[in-house]
Design a protein around this motif. Structure first.
Motif, PDB file in Angstrom:
ATOM      1  N   ASN A  37       0.795  -1.085   0.097  1.00 25.63           N
ATOM      2  CA  ASN A  37      -0.003  -0.091  -0.045  1.00 25.63           C
ATOM      3  C   ASN A  37       0.863   1.130  -0.058  1.00 25.63           C
ATOM      4  OD1 ASN A  37      -2.338  -1.589   0.057  1.00 25.63           O
ATOM      5  ND2 ASN A  37      -2.187  -1.806   2.278  1.00 25.63           N
ATOM      6  N   ASP A  38       2.161   0.976   0.342  1.00 24.70           N
ATOM      7  CA  ASP A  38       3.014   2.301   0.233  1.00 24.70           C
ATOM      8  C   ASP A  38       3.845   2.386  -1.011  1.00 24.70           C
ATOM      9  OD1 ASP A  38       2.030   2.466   3.224  1.00 24.70           O
ATOM     10  OD2 ASP A  38       3.458   1.001   3.712  1.00 24.70           O
ATOM     11  N   LEU A  39       4.323   1.465  -1.443  1.00 26.09           N
ATOM     12  CA  LEU A  39       5.253   1.585  -2.396  1.00 26.09           C
ATOM     13  C   LEU A  39       4.685   2.149  -3.714  1.00 26.09           C
ATOM     14  CD1 LEU A  39       7.085  -1.652  -1.892  1.00 26.09           C
ATOM     15  CD2 LEU A  39       8.269   0.551  -1.483  1.00 26.09           C
ATOM     16  N   ALA A  40       5.349   2.810  -4.352  1.00 20.60           N
ATOM     17  CA  ALA A  40       4.879   3.192  -5.860  1.00 20.60           C
ATOM     18  C   ALA A  40       4.736   1.939  -6.505  1.00 20.60           C
ATOM     19  CB  ALA A  40       5.744   4.175  -6.611  1.00 20.60           C
ATOM     20  N   SER A  41       3.662   1.829  -7.410  1.00 21.62           N
ATOM     21  CA  SER A  41       3.432   0.683  -8.424  1.00 21.62           C
ATOM     22  C   SER A  41       3.575   1.140  -9.898  1.00 21.62           C
ATOM     23  CB  SER A  41       2.283   0.019  -8.052  1.00 21.62           C
ATOM     24  OG  SER A  41       2.265  -1.191  -9.016  1.00 21.62           O
ATOM     25  N   PRO A  42       4.293   0.445 -10.824  1.00 16.02           N
ATOM     26  CA  PRO A  42       5.618  -0.346 -10.433  1.00 16.02           C
ATOM     27  C   PRO A  42       6.474   0.183  -9.320  1.00 16.02           C
ATOM     28  CG  PRO A  42       4.989  -0.152 -12.830  1.00 16.02           C
ATOM     29  CD  PRO A  42       4.479   0.920 -12.181  1.00 16.02           C
ATOM     30  N   TYR A  43       7.061  -0.915  -9.049  1.00 10.88           N
ATOM     31  CA  TYR A  43       8.196  -0.554  -8.093  1.00 10.88           C
ATOM     32  C   TYR A  43       9.753  -1.115  -8.454  1.00 10.88           C
ATOM     33  CZ  TYR A  43      11.140  -1.036  -3.695  1.00 10.88           C
ATOM     34  OH  TYR A  43      12.084  -0.860  -2.865  1.00 10.88           O
ATOM     35  N   ARG A  44      10.530  -0.099  -8.847  1.00 14.72           N
ATOM     36  CA  ARG A  44      11.813  -0.610  -9.159  1.00 14.72           C
ATOM     37  C   ARG A  44      12.764  -0.462  -8.296  1.00 14.72           C
ATOM     38  NH1 ARG A  44       9.951   2.619 -13.946  1.00 14.72           N
ATOM     39  NH2 ARG A  44      10.323   1.895 -15.741  1.00 14.72           N
ATOM     40  N   ARG A  45      13.375  -1.644  -7.969  1.00 12.55           N
ATOM     41  CA  ARG A  45      14.311  -1.544  -6.884  1.00 12.55           C
ATOM     42  C   ARG A  45      15.662  -2.427  -7.177  1.00 12.55           C
ATOM     43  NH1 ARG A  45      15.868  -5.990  -6.733  1.00 12.55           N
ATOM     44  NH2 ARG A  45      15.582  -7.622  -5.114  1.00 12.55           N
ATOM     45  N   TYR A  46      16.637  -1.788  -6.827  1.00 15.06           N
ATOM     46  CA  TYR A  46      18.025  -2.708  -6.706  1.00 15.06           C
ATOM     47  C   TYR A  46      18.490  -3.075  -5.416  1.00 15.06           C
ATOM     48  CZ  TYR A  46      20.700   1.547  -5.783  1.00 15.06           C
ATOM     49  OH  TYR A  46      21.404   2.574  -5.326  1.00 15.06           O
ATOM     50  N   ALA A  47      19.140  -4.152  -5.200  1.00 15.90           N
ATOM     51  CA  ALA A  47      19.532  -4.505  -3.965  1.00 15.90           C
ATOM     52  C   ALA A  47      21.198  -5.424  -4.269  1.00 15.90           C
ATOM     53  CB  ALA A  47      18.834  -5.582  -3.264  1.00 15.90           C
ATOM     54  N   MET A  48      21.906  -5.279  -3.346  1.00 14.12           N
ATOM     55  CA  MET A  48      23.199  -5.566  -3.481  1.00 14.12           C
ATOM     56  C   MET A  48      23.667  -6.180  -2.033  1.00 14.12           C
ATOM     57  SD  MET A  48      25.337  -2.486  -5.057  1.00 14.12           S
ATOM     58  CE  MET A  48      24.500  -2.863  -6.742  1.00 14.12           C
ATOM     59  N   GLY A  49      24.197  -7.386  -1.861  1.00 14.79           N
ATOM     60  CA  GLY A  49      24.559  -7.958  -0.640  1.00 14.79           C
ATOM     61  C   GLY A  49      24.789  -9.312  -0.582  1.00 14.79           C
ATOM     62  N   PRO A  50      25.448  -9.835   0.382  1.00 17.20           N
ATOM     63  CA  PRO A  50      25.694 -11.310   0.648  1.00 17.20           C
ATOM     64  C   PRO A  50      24.316 -11.962   0.839  1.00 17.20           C
ATOM     65  CG  PRO A  50      26.068 -10.280   2.727  1.00 17.20           C
ATOM     66  CD  PRO A  50      25.850  -9.219   1.482  1.00 17.20           C
ATOM     67  N   VAL A  51      24.467 -13.230   0.310  1.00 21.71           N
ATOM     68  CA  VAL A  51      23.256 -14.259   0.237  1.00 21.71           C
ATOM     69  C   VAL A  51      24.001 -15.617   0.693  1.00 21.71           C
ATOM     70  CG1 VAL A  51      21.910 -13.155  -1.423  1.00 21.71           C
ATOM     71  CG2 VAL A  51      23.400 -15.044  -2.137  1.00 21.71           C
ATOM     72  N   TRP A  52      23.246 -16.361   1.477  1.00 19.03           N
ATOM     73  CA  TRP A  52      24.014 -17.698   1.811  1.00 19.03           C
ATOM     74  C   TRP A  52      23.210 -18.884   1.468  1.00 19.03           C
ATOM     75  CZ3 TRP A  52      22.877 -12.972   4.278  1.00 19.03           C
ATOM     76  CH2 TRP A  52      24.057 -12.563   4.715  1.00 19.03           C
ATOM     77  N   ARG A  53      24.184 -19.917   1.057  1.00 17.40           N
ATOM     78  CA  ARG A  53      23.679 -21.055   0.696  1.00 17.40           C
ATOM     79  C   ARG A  53      24.133 -22.164   1.594  1.00 17.40           C
ATOM     80  NH1 ARG A  53      22.154 -20.442  -4.744  1.00 17.40           N
ATOM     81  NH2 ARG A  53      21.170 -18.174  -4.665  1.00 17.40           N
ATOM     82  N   ASN A  54      23.385 -23.206   2.247  1.00 22.65           N
ATOM     83  CA  ASN A  54      23.851 -24.223   2.906  1.00 22.65           C
ATOM     84  C   ASN A  54      24.105 -25.349   1.992  1.00 22.65           C
ATOM     85  OD1 ASN A  54      24.526 -25.868   5.029  1.00 22.65           O
ATOM     86  ND2 ASN A  54      22.662 -25.825   6.206  1.00 22.65           N
ATOM     87  N   GLU A  55      25.196 -25.307   1.264  1.00 24.66           N
ATOM     88  CA  GLU A  55      25.470 -26.291   0.443  1.00 24.66           C
ATOM     89  C   GLU A  55      26.893 -26.955   0.566  1.00 24.66           C
ATOM     90  OE1 GLU A  55      24.996 -24.150  -3.154  1.00 24.66           O
ATOM     91  OE2 GLU A  55      22.892 -24.598  -3.422  1.00 24.66           O
ATOM     92  N   LYS A  56      27.019 -28.059   0.148  1.00 23.52           N
ATOM     93  CA  LYS A  56      28.678 -28.641   0.260  1.00 23.52           C
ATOM     94  C   LYS A  56      29.501 -27.783  -0.670  1.00 23.52           C
ATOM     95  CE  LYS A  56      30.705 -33.152  -0.359  1.00 23.52           C
ATOM     96  NZ  LYS A  56      30.622 -33.458   1.082  1.00 23.52           N
ATOM     97  N   PRO A  57      30.541 -27.195   0.163  1.00 25.12           N
ATOM     98  CA  PRO A  57      31.556 -26.146  -0.508  1.00 25.12           C
ATOM     99  C   PRO A  57      32.174 -26.987  -1.429  1.00 25.12           C
ATOM    100  CG  PRO A  57      31.759 -26.322   1.865  1.00 25.12           C
ATOM    101  CD  PRO A  57      30.738 -27.198   1.782  1.00 25.12           C
ATOM    102  N   GLY A  58      32.707 -26.251  -2.331  1.00 25.94           N
ATOM    103  CA  GLY A  58      33.801 -26.971  -3.100  1.00 25.94           C
ATOM    104  C   GLY A  58      34.830 -25.707  -3.448  1.00 25.94           C
ATOM    105  N   PRO A  59      35.885 -26.115  -4.314  1.00 26.28           N
ATOM    106  CA  PRO A  59      36.732 -24.925  -4.738  1.00 26.28           C
ATOM    107  C   PRO A  59      36.263 -24.037  -5.454  1.00 26.28           C
ATOM    108  CG  PRO A  59      37.218 -27.421  -5.611  1.00 26.28           C
ATOM    109  CD  PRO A  59      35.874 -27.452  -4.949  1.00 26.28           C
ATOM    110  N   GLY A  60      36.512 -22.811  -4.941  1.00 29.93           N
ATOM    111  CA  GLY A  60      35.751 -21.636  -5.461  1.00 29.93           C
ATOM    112  C   GLY A  60      34.427 -21.488  -5.374  1.00 29.93           C
TER     113      GLY A  60
END
Lengths: 549, 549
Positions: free
Chosen positions: A109-132
């Protein structure tokens, strides 16, 4: 005595799959993200920063009613105290799209529509890590929520092209490939494994087909054909049950999978029939066909005129493939509109192409999908040339916000794989970093620390990065070793004698290192890299050495 | 039928104690952090970014052998699969210092020593959220690891002062207060509750004393006296058991607690004995004494000459207080050195003062401690003037790295409370934000989307933030409402008629809003805020309105 031994010391280790980033690694990524944010902002997108933690139910995909719902995510159950609701499961976000869907619903109810947004930052995955492969990594997304227009998809593609060029990937070194999930759905309708009146029917089979197509590069045509048919036996003898499609059904699907190849063949026929086309174009197309999995060569091989024709031929081919399916025809028409919108803005097929081979693994896409691929070659770990591959991808997902509100909210967006793009820029030598350390003011006389600090302060006020050596000053050699380790360009030295005479020694460490490596003993002894100047002239002399004079 | 009802919809909510940041909130914080990072970098500090997740054992404070070790942190147990060691407890970092200690130990053979690093990013606390108290918030730290020199502490204080000024807190509006934990330890030695030969002895009593002193502002002198003595009864009748110190012991501790007050009294006596001092100074000091808990007035009241004297008087007073304690004397001497080092660099007592009332809650400080306080007044929620208070704090912690390596590694650093500092800048009107939205190109004719996109592209190429309206274009009023919601300065309009004539309408929305609010009906009808220009002149006209012409 147990007490004297003390407790076991903790290990100084990052958890498996996590890593630390030092100095230039941090600032290079930051500079790249700043540039991308600028492009996104110029297109009218606003910044959004959600917290790292979401409720598991808001993230979706994972059900809170099983004992340990963290398959793929890092999750934990809230304590009773301070919990919004006792026992809620919380988790670290695994991407930036799920939090956006939650925000779009929460603030609808508050955001302009259409709502264009950008975001940047870390995300996390609980997966088996590998090289790289790490369990925390950066994403950099832009999305438009609330617009069902293909103009929104086209805009995202154009913006992605701009972002790649502005961070330093030159035109010609990348291509944004666009497809439409509806085309594949149309093909599936024709093949009889999608019934528009009963979307749940054959969902299992379609899942297998989708995953099989996505693995085309890995398993090849025969592998995909086996997987959508009876099943596939791998080298170790393990059998994966297939989707069970008949040969006729499989043929239709394979027609879609091999569309790129077929389009190339048609192009060749077409061009052969038009002898006005330069022979060079025909040869190029042939070369492309021979190297159909090598985008680097494909890009080099196809001249603009043929690329333009290629989009038209592709759309025609796809149109035939989806036959009478309404969804399929809609998909083809959307692709046509995207291509022509982009063309009108100057984003021609040298940058953005219709390509049926783009499927994108994620199940939630509902329309156009896109992928940015870098087309230049790098050497792999065995020294073989490889194309760099995908650095960004996205598409339209019209059902994510609906999960919360029950009302359909169209949305489309893109996610840039920050680490891969940064690696590409490094491979191209496009990362500008000042790896130069600070000027180091050495400490000859512990009691005159205030004098040394004053020198560093003066240098800083002149905009020069500077510090006083703060380790144990006893061994002067250690101070120069420290300056060396920091890659310092200049060391400042003032002993009691120099102080009495009102002078300082200023040592050009880069020149010094070059002389030490190349010069004769006599040259070295002459110490041309070290200059004595009046204390007043310290800043000017350092500036001169740094090339700021 | 249960199936038709579908699954319960997830709630679109941030978890309790977490929040989202939109648009300017993100970019204002970013601009502030960028400025602080520049200052840190100029002082020779290098960026470090550790991951959000650490092992619980590396974080310390929390033991992995209890069932649920997440008192204060968000913690979970690793899955078997992919775990470095099955069942390891992982947690979100609760500050940036614990990860630094881990890094300093893990990379001790590779890092330059001393290692100066800065870090900025979110940290997480599993605490009961309250108004304005969130469970994720930003910190912005700078630390020097590997230097035991007080010059390192002095440098941090100077850098903190620079950082505050560069983000927009003018000199005079802040003060960095410095104390030394060793002085308090010296007082505790004299009081007989610290035995240098047996550090564990009386640890419990000292803990109570430390916490009591830290609550001086809350409980007042009587409250602290009760807590370090037999105990304290609060208003509700609840009794907190005290440290059990005798009256004589308590007197010594209270002498330390009331040191600021005592110093002010001494200053007044001193100044009274020297009638050459202007009477104004005496009056000022008296005013300060009357208002000893009000830093805003204290700052205003004390002229430089008296401030200078104040540092000297404070050091003398503290010297008397610690008596024969070696540790205490060392603490006083360190404070003396810090003050004189800073003075020599131009950071006089108008910015950095010795102040015994700074204790800092954290137990791990071992030497100098500091706190940056903003001295201007703001209005609290009840409209009463209040001083703004602390925005940064830190100190020397020589034992954190030792936890991992067994070897003592001296370290000192500061942490800026990012959100509080940002709030202060906002309160002072020092945050420069362009809240202006993008130019909105409206859509009069759905079929001419490519034309509208081309206009936006042209504007962007000219460096102007611009977008095409991508909602349903049917209702034109909605498009202008959208532009209004986005705070757009300009709307661009081109219907079929204008297109045929090769012109566009350019609407100055800010001027339009002003006219709508103020103008007469005739003025309004004349629509001076809307101009028709040739299509070619679009960019120039928008530039003119934006004041870039």
């Amino acid at each position: 005595m147990a007490k004297d031994k003390g407790p076991r010391r903790p290990r100084a280790e990052t958890p498996k799959g996590f890593r630390d980033y030092f100095g230039a690694e941090v600032s290079e990524r930051k500079a790249m993200l700043d540039t991308i944010a600028e492009v996104y902002h110029r297109y009218g997108f606003d910044a959004l920063e959600t917290s790292a933690v979401e409720t598991v139910e808001a993230l979706g995909k994972f059900l809170p009613d099983v004992d340990r719902p963290n398959a793929g995510v890092f999750a934990w159950r809230e304590d009773e105290e301070g919990a919004s609701r006792e026992g809620d499961w919380l988790a670290l976000r695994y991407d930036l799209t799920a939090p956006l869907a939650r925000v779009a619903a929460q603030y609808r109810n508050d955001l302009a529509s259409p709502y264009r947004r950008y975001a940047m930052g870390p995300v996390w995955r609980n997966e088996k890590p590998g090289p790289g492969r790490f369990r925390q990594f950066y994403q950099c997304d832009a999305d438009t929520v609330g617009s069902g227009s293909v103009a929104a998809d086209a805009e995202i593609c154009a913006m992605l092209a701009d972002a790649l060029e502005e961070v330093g990937i030159p035109r010609g070194d990348y291509v944004v490939r666009v497809n439409n999930r509806k085309v594949l759905n149309g093909v599936m309708e024709v093949a009889g494994i999608l019934d528009p009146t009963d979307p749940e029917k054959f969902a299992h089979e379609r899942g297998i087909v989708l995953r099989a197509i996505d693995k085309f590069d890995k398993f090849g045509e025969a592998g995909v054909r086996a997987l959508i048919g009876k099943g596939r036996m791998d080298e170790s003898g393990d059998f994966t049950k297939g989707a069970g499609l008949s040969d006729e059904q499989a043929e239709l699907i394979m027609g879609f999978v091999a569309a790129s190849d077929a389009v190339d063949r048609k192009l060749i026929d077409m061009l052969a029939e038009h002898p006005t086309q330069p022979v060079a174009v025909l040869r190029h197309i042939q070369a492309v066909r021979d190297a159909r999995n090598d985008y680097a060569r494909r890009k080099l091989a196809i001249p603009m005129a043929a690329m333009d024709a290629r989009n038209r031929v592709t759309l025609k081919y796809l149109g035939d493939l989806v036959g009478s399916s309404e969804t399929g025809a809609e998909g083809v028409s959307e692709l046509e509109q995207i291509a022509s919108l982009l063309d009108a803005q100057g984003y021609g097929p040298d940058r953005i192409v219709i390509d049926p081979s783009v499927v994108r693994g994620l199940g939630y896409y509902t329309g156009p999908v896109f992928e940015a691929e870098l087309t230049f070659e790098i050497l792999d770990e065995k020294g073989r040339p490889r194309q760099f591959g995908s650095v960004a991808g996205g598409g339209r997902y019209d059902d994510l916000v609906k999960r919360f509100t029950g009302q359909s909210v169209p949305a489309t967006g893109v996610s840039i794989g920050v680490d891969r793009l940064l690696a590409a820029l490094r491979a191209k030598g496009r990362v500008q970093t000042d790896t130069r350390g600070p000027v180091v003011v050495t400490v000859m006389d512990r009691d005159r620390m205030a004098d040394y600090q004053a020198m560093a302060t003066e240098l800083r006020r002149a905009g020069i990065r500077a510090e006083v050596y703060l380790g144990n000053p006893k061994n002067f050699g250690n101070q120069l070793k420290y300056a060396d380790k920091r890659n310092s360009p200049v060391a400042v030295i003032q002993g009691a004698d120099e102080a009495a005479r009102g002078v300082v020694q200023v040592k050009d460490l880069y020149l010094g290192a070059r002389i030490a490596a190349e010069a004769s003993h006599e040259e070295w002894k002459a110490q041309p890299a070290q200059t004595e100047v009046a204390r007043d002239a310290l800043v000017a002399e350092v500036r001169r050495i740094l090339g700021q004079g």
